[in-house]
Design a protein around this motif. Structure first.
Motif, short mmCIF file in Angstrom:
data_model
loop_
_atom_site.label_atom_id
_atom_site.label_comp_id
_atom_site.label_asym_id
_atom_site.label_seq_id
_atom_site.Cartn_x
_atom_site.Cartn_y
_atom_site.Cartn_z
N ALA A 1 -11.18 6.63 -23.26
CA ALA A 1 -12.10 6.62 -22.12
C ALA A 1 -12.12 5.23 -21.48
N GLY A 2 -12.14 5.21 -20.16
CA GLY A 2 -12.17 3.93 -19.47
C GLY A 2 -11.76 4.08 -18.02
N GLN A 3 -11.66 2.92 -17.36
CA GLN A 3 -11.26 2.86 -15.96
C GLN A 3 -9.82 2.38 -15.86
N TYR A 4 -9.01 3.11 -15.11
CA TYR A 4 -7.60 2.76 -14.97
C TYR A 4 -7.19 2.83 -13.50
N LYS A 5 -6.00 2.30 -13.25
CA LYS A 5 -5.45 2.36 -11.89
C LYS A 5 -3.99 2.75 -11.92
N VAL A 6 -3.57 3.50 -10.92
CA VAL A 6 -2.16 3.74 -10.66
C VAL A 6 -1.85 2.98 -9.38
N ILE A 7 -0.96 2.00 -9.47
CA ILE A 7 -0.68 1.13 -8.34
C ILE A 7 0.68 1.47 -7.74
N TYR A 8 0.70 1.64 -6.44
CA TYR A 8 1.92 1.97 -5.70
C TYR A 8 2.31 0.76 -4.85
N LYS A 9 3.59 0.36 -4.94
CA LYS A 9 4.08 -0.79 -4.18
C LYS A 9 5.38 -0.43 -3.48
N VAL A 10 5.51 -0.87 -2.25
CA VAL A 10 6.76 -0.61 -1.52
C VAL A 10 6.95 -1.71 -0.47
N ALA A 11 8.23 -2.02 -0.17
CA ALA A 11 8.54 -3.01 0.87
C ALA A 11 9.70 -2.50 1.71
N ASP A 12 9.69 -2.83 2.99
CA ASP A 12 10.79 -2.43 3.85
C ASP A 12 11.90 -3.48 3.81
N SER A 13 12.96 -3.28 4.56
CA SER A 13 14.11 -4.18 4.52
C SER A 13 13.81 -5.55 5.12
N SER A 14 12.69 -5.67 5.83
CA SER A 14 12.27 -6.97 6.37
C SER A 14 11.28 -7.67 5.46
N SER A 15 11.14 -7.13 4.24
CA SER A 15 10.26 -7.70 3.21
C SER A 15 8.77 -7.57 3.54
N ASN A 16 8.43 -6.66 4.44
CA ASN A 16 7.02 -6.36 4.68
C ASN A 16 6.54 -5.44 3.56
N ALA A 17 5.57 -5.89 2.79
CA ALA A 17 5.15 -5.15 1.60
C ALA A 17 3.79 -4.49 1.78
N ALA A 18 3.57 -3.43 1.02
CA ALA A 18 2.28 -2.72 1.01
C ALA A 18 2.00 -2.26 -0.40
N SER A 19 0.71 -2.15 -0.72
CA SER A 19 0.33 -1.63 -2.03
C SER A 19 -0.97 -0.85 -1.90
N ALA A 20 -1.18 0.09 -2.81
CA ALA A 20 -2.41 0.88 -2.84
C ALA A 20 -2.68 1.28 -4.28
N ALA A 21 -3.95 1.44 -4.61
CA ALA A 21 -4.32 1.78 -6.00
C ALA A 21 -5.14 3.06 -6.04
N ARG A 22 -4.76 3.96 -6.92
CA ARG A 22 -5.54 5.16 -7.18
C ARG A 22 -6.38 4.91 -8.43
N ASN A 23 -7.67 5.17 -8.37
CA ASN A 23 -8.57 4.94 -9.49
C ASN A 23 -8.62 6.16 -10.40
N ILE A 24 -8.41 5.94 -11.68
CA ILE A 24 -8.46 7.02 -12.66
C ILE A 24 -9.57 6.72 -13.66
N THR A 25 -10.52 7.62 -13.78
CA THR A 25 -11.59 7.48 -14.76
C THR A 25 -11.37 8.49 -15.87
#
Length: 355
Positions: free
Chosen positions: A114-138
Motif C-alpha cells: 500500500a502506498g502512493q506511486y507514479k507512472v512517469i511518461y517521457k518523450v522528446a522530439d528530434s529537436s530535443s523538445n521534451a515532455a513528461s507526465a505522471a499518472r498517480n497510482i494509489t
C-alpha cells in the motif's frame, strides 16, 4: 604650307587626346560595372543569410503533448494487477510512430504494498523538445476500503476569488464541506449565502484573523468571534456554534500575546455551547512551500487510513488547493471513503493545547 602642317599636327594631337579619353572612359565604365556586379553578389549573400536566419528562427521549439488514456489517478487494491492504459502522443512535427518509438515509461509501482506511486511518461522530439507526465497510482489494502471512514473537507480563510470554483466542484461531485470563514471583501458575501443554500456548513474563524488582536486576551478573541458571527447571521440568519482557532488550538504563537489565552477561550466557549475543530489531515497547502495540486492531493490521500473520521485542513484562498479538490474526492471515493460536512453532532478533532 606651314599653316597646313601645323593644322594637321593639331588635328593629330586632338585625335590622340580623344582616343586616350575614350580609353579612360571605357576603363571607368568597366570599373563601375565590376563594382555593380560585386554589389549584386553582396546583396545575394545578405539575402541568403537572412533566409538562413529565418529558417533557424522557424526551427521546432514546441514540445510533444502527452494525453492519458483513461484516468490520470488510479486506485488499486493491494495485490491487484495494474493494466497500463497507455498514452496518446502528439507533436507539431513528429509522427505518432516516431514519438511512440522514443517514449520512455518509468514507475516505482509495487502492487503488493500500500502506498502512493507514479507512472512517469517521457518523450522528446528530434529537436530535443521534451515532455513528461505522471499518472498517480494509489495502492490500498483491502482493509482500508471501509465505508465507515468519513472525510470532512474543511476550508479556512475564505471566501475568496477561488471559492466559487470550489463550490462548483463540490456541487458537481455531490459533496458537502465546511467553511471556516473570516471577514472578507463584501463582494464575496454572496458566496456565503450560496454555501448555505447548497447545504454546506458555515463555521467561524474570527473576523480579523489577526493574531496580535485576537490573542491579546480572552475578551479580545470573543469580541472578534462575535463580529464574524454577526456577519454570518446577517447574511444567512444562522448563528453558527462551530469555530476553529486561527493557527489551531495547538498554536504557540498566542503565548507571545497572552499566556494561557487559548485554554481560557476553549473553556469559555465550550461552556457557551460551541464546538471547535482542529484537523487530523493537513494538506500542507499553507506550509510555506509551493506545492502543486497533485502534491496537495497526495498529501491528503496518503494521510487517510482506518480512523472513523478525517478532518482535512485546506484553504479556499489557495488556487492550487482548490484545484486539488476534485482529485481528492475521486481518489477517496474509489478507496471507499464517504464525505460529509461538520455539524454540531460531529465528533470533535482536537490538538493538544500548549497555551
Amino acid at each position: 604650307m606651314k599653316i597646313k602642317k601645323i593644322l594637321l599636327a593639331i588635328s593629330c594631337i586632338c585625335i590622340a587626346i580623344s582616343a586616350v579619353a575614350c580609353t579612360a572612359n571605357e576603363d571607368v565604365k568597366k570599373s563601375q560595372g565590376e563594382s555593380q556586379v560585386e554589389e549584386k553578389i553582396d546583396e545575394e549573400i545578405e539575402k541568403e543569410k537572412e533566409i538562413e536566419k529565418e529558417i533557424e528562427e522557424k526551427q521546432d521549439t514546441e514540445s510533444p503533448i502527452i494525453i492519458f488514456n483513461g484516468e490520470a489517478n488510479i486506485t488499486l487494491t493491494k495485490g491487484t494487477e495494474y493494466i497500463e492504459p497507455g498514452v496518446i502522443l502528439k507533436d507539431n512535427v513528429e509522427s505518432a510512430e516516431y514519438l511512440n518509438e522514443h517514449l520512455i515509461v518509468e514507475t516505482d509501482l509495487n502492487v503488493e504494498k500500500a502506498g502512493q506511486y507514479k507512472v512517469i511518461y517521457k518523450v522528446a522530439d528530434s529537436s530535443s523538445n521534451a515532455a513528461s507526465a505522471a499518472r498517480n497510482i494509489t495502492v490500498v489494502g483491502a482493509e482500508e476500503k471501509i465505508s465507515a471512514s468519513t472525510v470532512y473537507l474543511t476550508f479556512d480563510d475564505g471566501p475568496g476569488k477561488y471559492t466559487e470554483k470550489l463550490l462548483d466542484v463540490l456541487k458537481a461531485n455531490n459533496v458537502k464541506a465546511t467553511f471556516f470563514i473570516k471577514n472578507a471583501d463584501s463582494k464575496y458575501d454572496y458566496l456565503i449565502q450560496r454555501m448555505q443554500a447548497e447545504g454546506h456548513t458555515i463555521a467561524l474563524h474570527t473576523y480579523s484573523h489577526d493574531y496580535a488582536t485576537i490573542y491579546a486576551s480572552k475578551d479580545a478573541y470573543l469580541n472578534d468571534l462575535n463580529s464574524i458571527s454577526d456577519k454570518v447571521y446577517t447574511l444567512t440568519g444562522i448563528r453558527s456554534k462551530i469555530f476553529r482557532f486561527p493557527g489551531g488550538s495547538s498554536n504557540q504563537v498566542s503565548a507571545k500575546y497572552c499566556s494561557g489565552v487559548v485554554t481560557d477561550i476553549a473553556k469559555t466557549l465550550k461552556n457557551d455551547g460551541y464546538s471547535y475543530f482542529d484537523w487530523n489531515v493537513d494538506s500542507k497547502d499553507a506550509s510555506g512551500q509551493v506545492l502543486t495540486s497533485s502534491q496537495i492531493a497526495d498529501n491528503v490521500i496518503s494521510s487517510l487510513g482506518n480512523n472513523s473520521s478525517y478532518v482535512v485542513l485546506q484553504h479556499d484562498i489557495k488556487e492550487s488547493s482548490v484545484n486539488a479538490v476534485e482529485d481528492i474526492i475521486k481518489r477517496a471515493k474509489e478507496a471507499g471513503y464517504t464525505f460529509s460536512n461538520i455539524t454540531e453532532d460531529t465528533e470533535e478533532i482536537h490538538h493538544n493545547i500548549y497555551n
